[in-house]
Design a protein around this motif. Structure first.
Motif, short mmCIF file in Angstrom:
data_model
loop_
_atom_site.label_atom_id
_atom_site.label_comp_id
_atom_site.label_asym_id
_atom_site.label_seq_id
_atom_site.Cartn_x
_atom_site.Cartn_y
_atom_site.Cartn_z
N THR A 1 -16.35 -3.04 1.47
CA THR A 1 -16.50 -2.44 0.17
C THR A 1 -17.35 -3.32 -0.71
O THR A 1 -17.40 -4.52 -0.58
CB THR A 1 -15.13 -2.24 -0.50
N TYR B 1 -5.96 -6.01 0.73
CA TYR B 1 -6.51 -4.82 1.37
C TYR B 1 -8.04 -4.85 1.46
O TYR B 1 -8.65 -3.86 1.84
CB TYR B 1 -6.05 -3.56 0.63
N TYR B 2 -8.64 -5.98 1.09
CA TYR B 2 -10.09 -6.10 1.21
C TYR B 2 -10.49 -6.07 2.68
O TYR B 2 -9.96 -6.81 3.50
CB TYR B 2 -10.55 -7.41 0.56
N ASN B 3 -11.44 -5.19 3.02
CA ASN B 3 -11.82 -5.05 4.43
C ASN B 3 -13.22 -5.60 4.73
O ASN B 3 -13.72 -5.46 5.84
CB ASN B 3 -11.74 -3.59 4.89
N TYR C 1 -11.82 -2.79 -3.09
CA TYR C 1 -10.95 -3.94 -3.28
C TYR C 1 -11.78 -5.22 -3.36
O TYR C 1 -12.78 -5.39 -2.66
CB TYR C 1 -9.94 -4.05 -2.14
N PRO D 1 0.82 -1.21 0.00
CA PRO D 1 0.00 0.00 0.00
C PRO D 1 0.85 1.25 0.00
O PRO D 1 1.00 1.92 1.01
CB PRO D 1 -0.79 -0.14 1.30
N GLN E 1 1.68 5.00 -1.06
CA GLN E 1 1.13 6.26 -1.51
C GLN E 1 2.25 7.10 -2.07
O GLN E 1 3.26 7.33 -1.41
CB GLN E 1 0.46 7.00 -0.34
N HIS F 1 -3.38 3.63 -3.19
CA HIS F 1 -4.00 2.91 -2.07
C HIS F 1 -4.82 3.86 -1.20
O HIS F 1 -4.34 4.88 -0.73
CB HIS F 1 -2.93 2.24 -1.21
N ARG F 2 -6.11 3.49 -1.03
CA ARG F 2 -7.00 4.21 -0.13
C ARG F 2 -7.90 3.20 0.54
O ARG F 2 -8.30 2.20 -0.06
CB ARG F 2 -7.84 5.23 -0.89
N SER F 3 -8.23 3.48 1.78
CA SER F 3 -9.01 2.51 2.55
C SER F 3 -10.41 2.31 1.99
O SER F 3 -11.01 1.25 2.19
CB SER F 3 -9.10 2.95 4.02
N ASP F 4 -10.95 3.30 1.27
CA ASP F 4 -12.30 3.17 0.73
C ASP F 4 -12.32 2.66 -0.71
O ASP F 4 -13.38 2.64 -1.34
CB ASP F 4 -13.03 4.51 0.82
N ASN F 5 -11.18 2.24 -1.24
CA ASN F 5 -11.18 1.64 -2.58
C ASN F 5 -12.01 0.35 -2.58
O ASN F 5 -11.99 -0.39 -1.59
CB ASN F 5 -9.75 1.32 -3.03
#
Length: 326
Positions: A325, A320-322, A314, A83, A85, A308-312
């Motif tokens: 999303t 990075y899948y949370n 994925y 990740p 930036q 990389h952004r947490s709200d992408n």
């Protein structure tokens, strides 16, 4: 027999002893100070004046790498994974290598990432609209400001009347990009301009275009793609598309992106073979355009190379899948 001393004599003896002790202590302190000063003076006398100072590299002494003398070959550089930036500083990049400045792989997003995206380019970008999964998935909410034979210069000068898509009216190219109100912009230009422009002319107009767009849309996320590769046969017939020239031009595009806070996408990593030229299985008959299946490779590469952004959005299985999303 002990000698008798009067009280007054005893006091005088005590005072004399005390004075001797004080004098001895003062002498020792003075001696230590003198010795310490002497040691420091000797060290300074034998120490070079510049020792301990950082040696700075003079940018004027750094020259551009020749295309075939970089530390890595075109097929070996893989960038970084994670990740990352991209960050920008105030140092000028003197001798860039576009592979070292490219946006690294940062997990994989789904096609919803391209909602509210504007794609800018020439006939190659038109092919992305026509043949890729973008057309059937998010075409109604993504925008294509693209047409045959466009270049950075044509976006800056005059009105473009041949946008071959259903999403933008015929108008000034820069205005069309701005008025699409995108959250992200993907730009792929250069194939047409390299036919008749020098490197310096091409980079000048490209720099002007990117500067204008960044000024007009300071909060938009910009991705700028490399000039796409051609086949070795096409480059042999058209020396303007030789590998060494493509290398130089893409280096300068990557440099501009880094300096402007934009993100460079190295499509050569997805479409070119180990020789740096377009893979034959992706090449159309003319050696410069792409087969439909190549556009899916292009899109898949874009999906795995995002900031990389947490709200992408994925995909499941991405590191990075949370789970939240869609």
């Amino acid at each position: 027999m002990a000698r008798y001393l009067s009280p007054e004599a005893k006091q005088r003896r005590i005072r004399r002893r005390r004075a001797k002790r004080i004098a001895l202590a003062a002498f020792l302190v003075a001696f230590i100070l003198v010795v310490s000063y002497g040691i420091v003076a000797v060290i300074e006398a034998f120490t070079p004046e510049n020792e301990g100072e950082h040696t700075l590299i003079n940018p004027e002494q750094v020259t551009d790498l020749e295309p075939n003398t970089s530390l890595e070959t075109e097929g070996e550089w893989t960038g970084f994974v994670g990740p990352v930036q991209q960050t920008i500083n105030n140092f000028e990049i003197v001798a860039p290598d576009h592979r070292m400045l490219q946006l690294p792989e940062n997990g994989s997003v789904d096609l919803s990432y391209f909602e509210n995206v504007t794609f800018v380019g020439d006939s190659l970008t038109e092919g992305l609209r026509i043949y890729s999964s973008i057309e059937n998935s998010v075409a109604n909410i993504s925008t294509f400001v693209s047409a045959k034979s466009l270049s950075p210069k044509s976006f800056l000068e005059g009105v473009i009347t041949n946008f071959e898509n259903n999403y933008r009216p015929a108008q000034n190219g820069v205005e069309a990009i701005i008025e699409s109100w995108p959250s992200k912009v993907y730009i792929t230009l250069g194939t047409n301009a390299l036919v008749y422009m020098t490197d310096e002319q091409f980079i000048y107009y490209y720099d002007q275009l990117l500067t204008r767009l960044k000024y007009e849309m300071p909060n938009v996320l910009f991705y700028v793609c490399s000039v796409t590769p051609t086949t070795a046969e096409y480059a042999a017939a058209k020396p303007n598309f030789a590998w060494d020239r493509m290398y130089r031009v893409n280096n300068q595009i990557a440099k501009m992106c880094s300096e402007k806070g934009m993100h460079y996408i190295n499509l050569h990593e997805a479409l070119a073979g180990e020789d740096g030229y377009l893979k034959h299985e992706y090449a159309a008959k003319d050696g410069i355009h792409l087969k439909p299946e190549a556009y899916e490779v292009w899109i898949q590469y874009l999906m795995t190379h995002t900031v990389h952004r947490s709200d992408n959005p994925y995909i499941i299985g991405s590191p990075y899948y949370n789970g939240s999303t869609m």
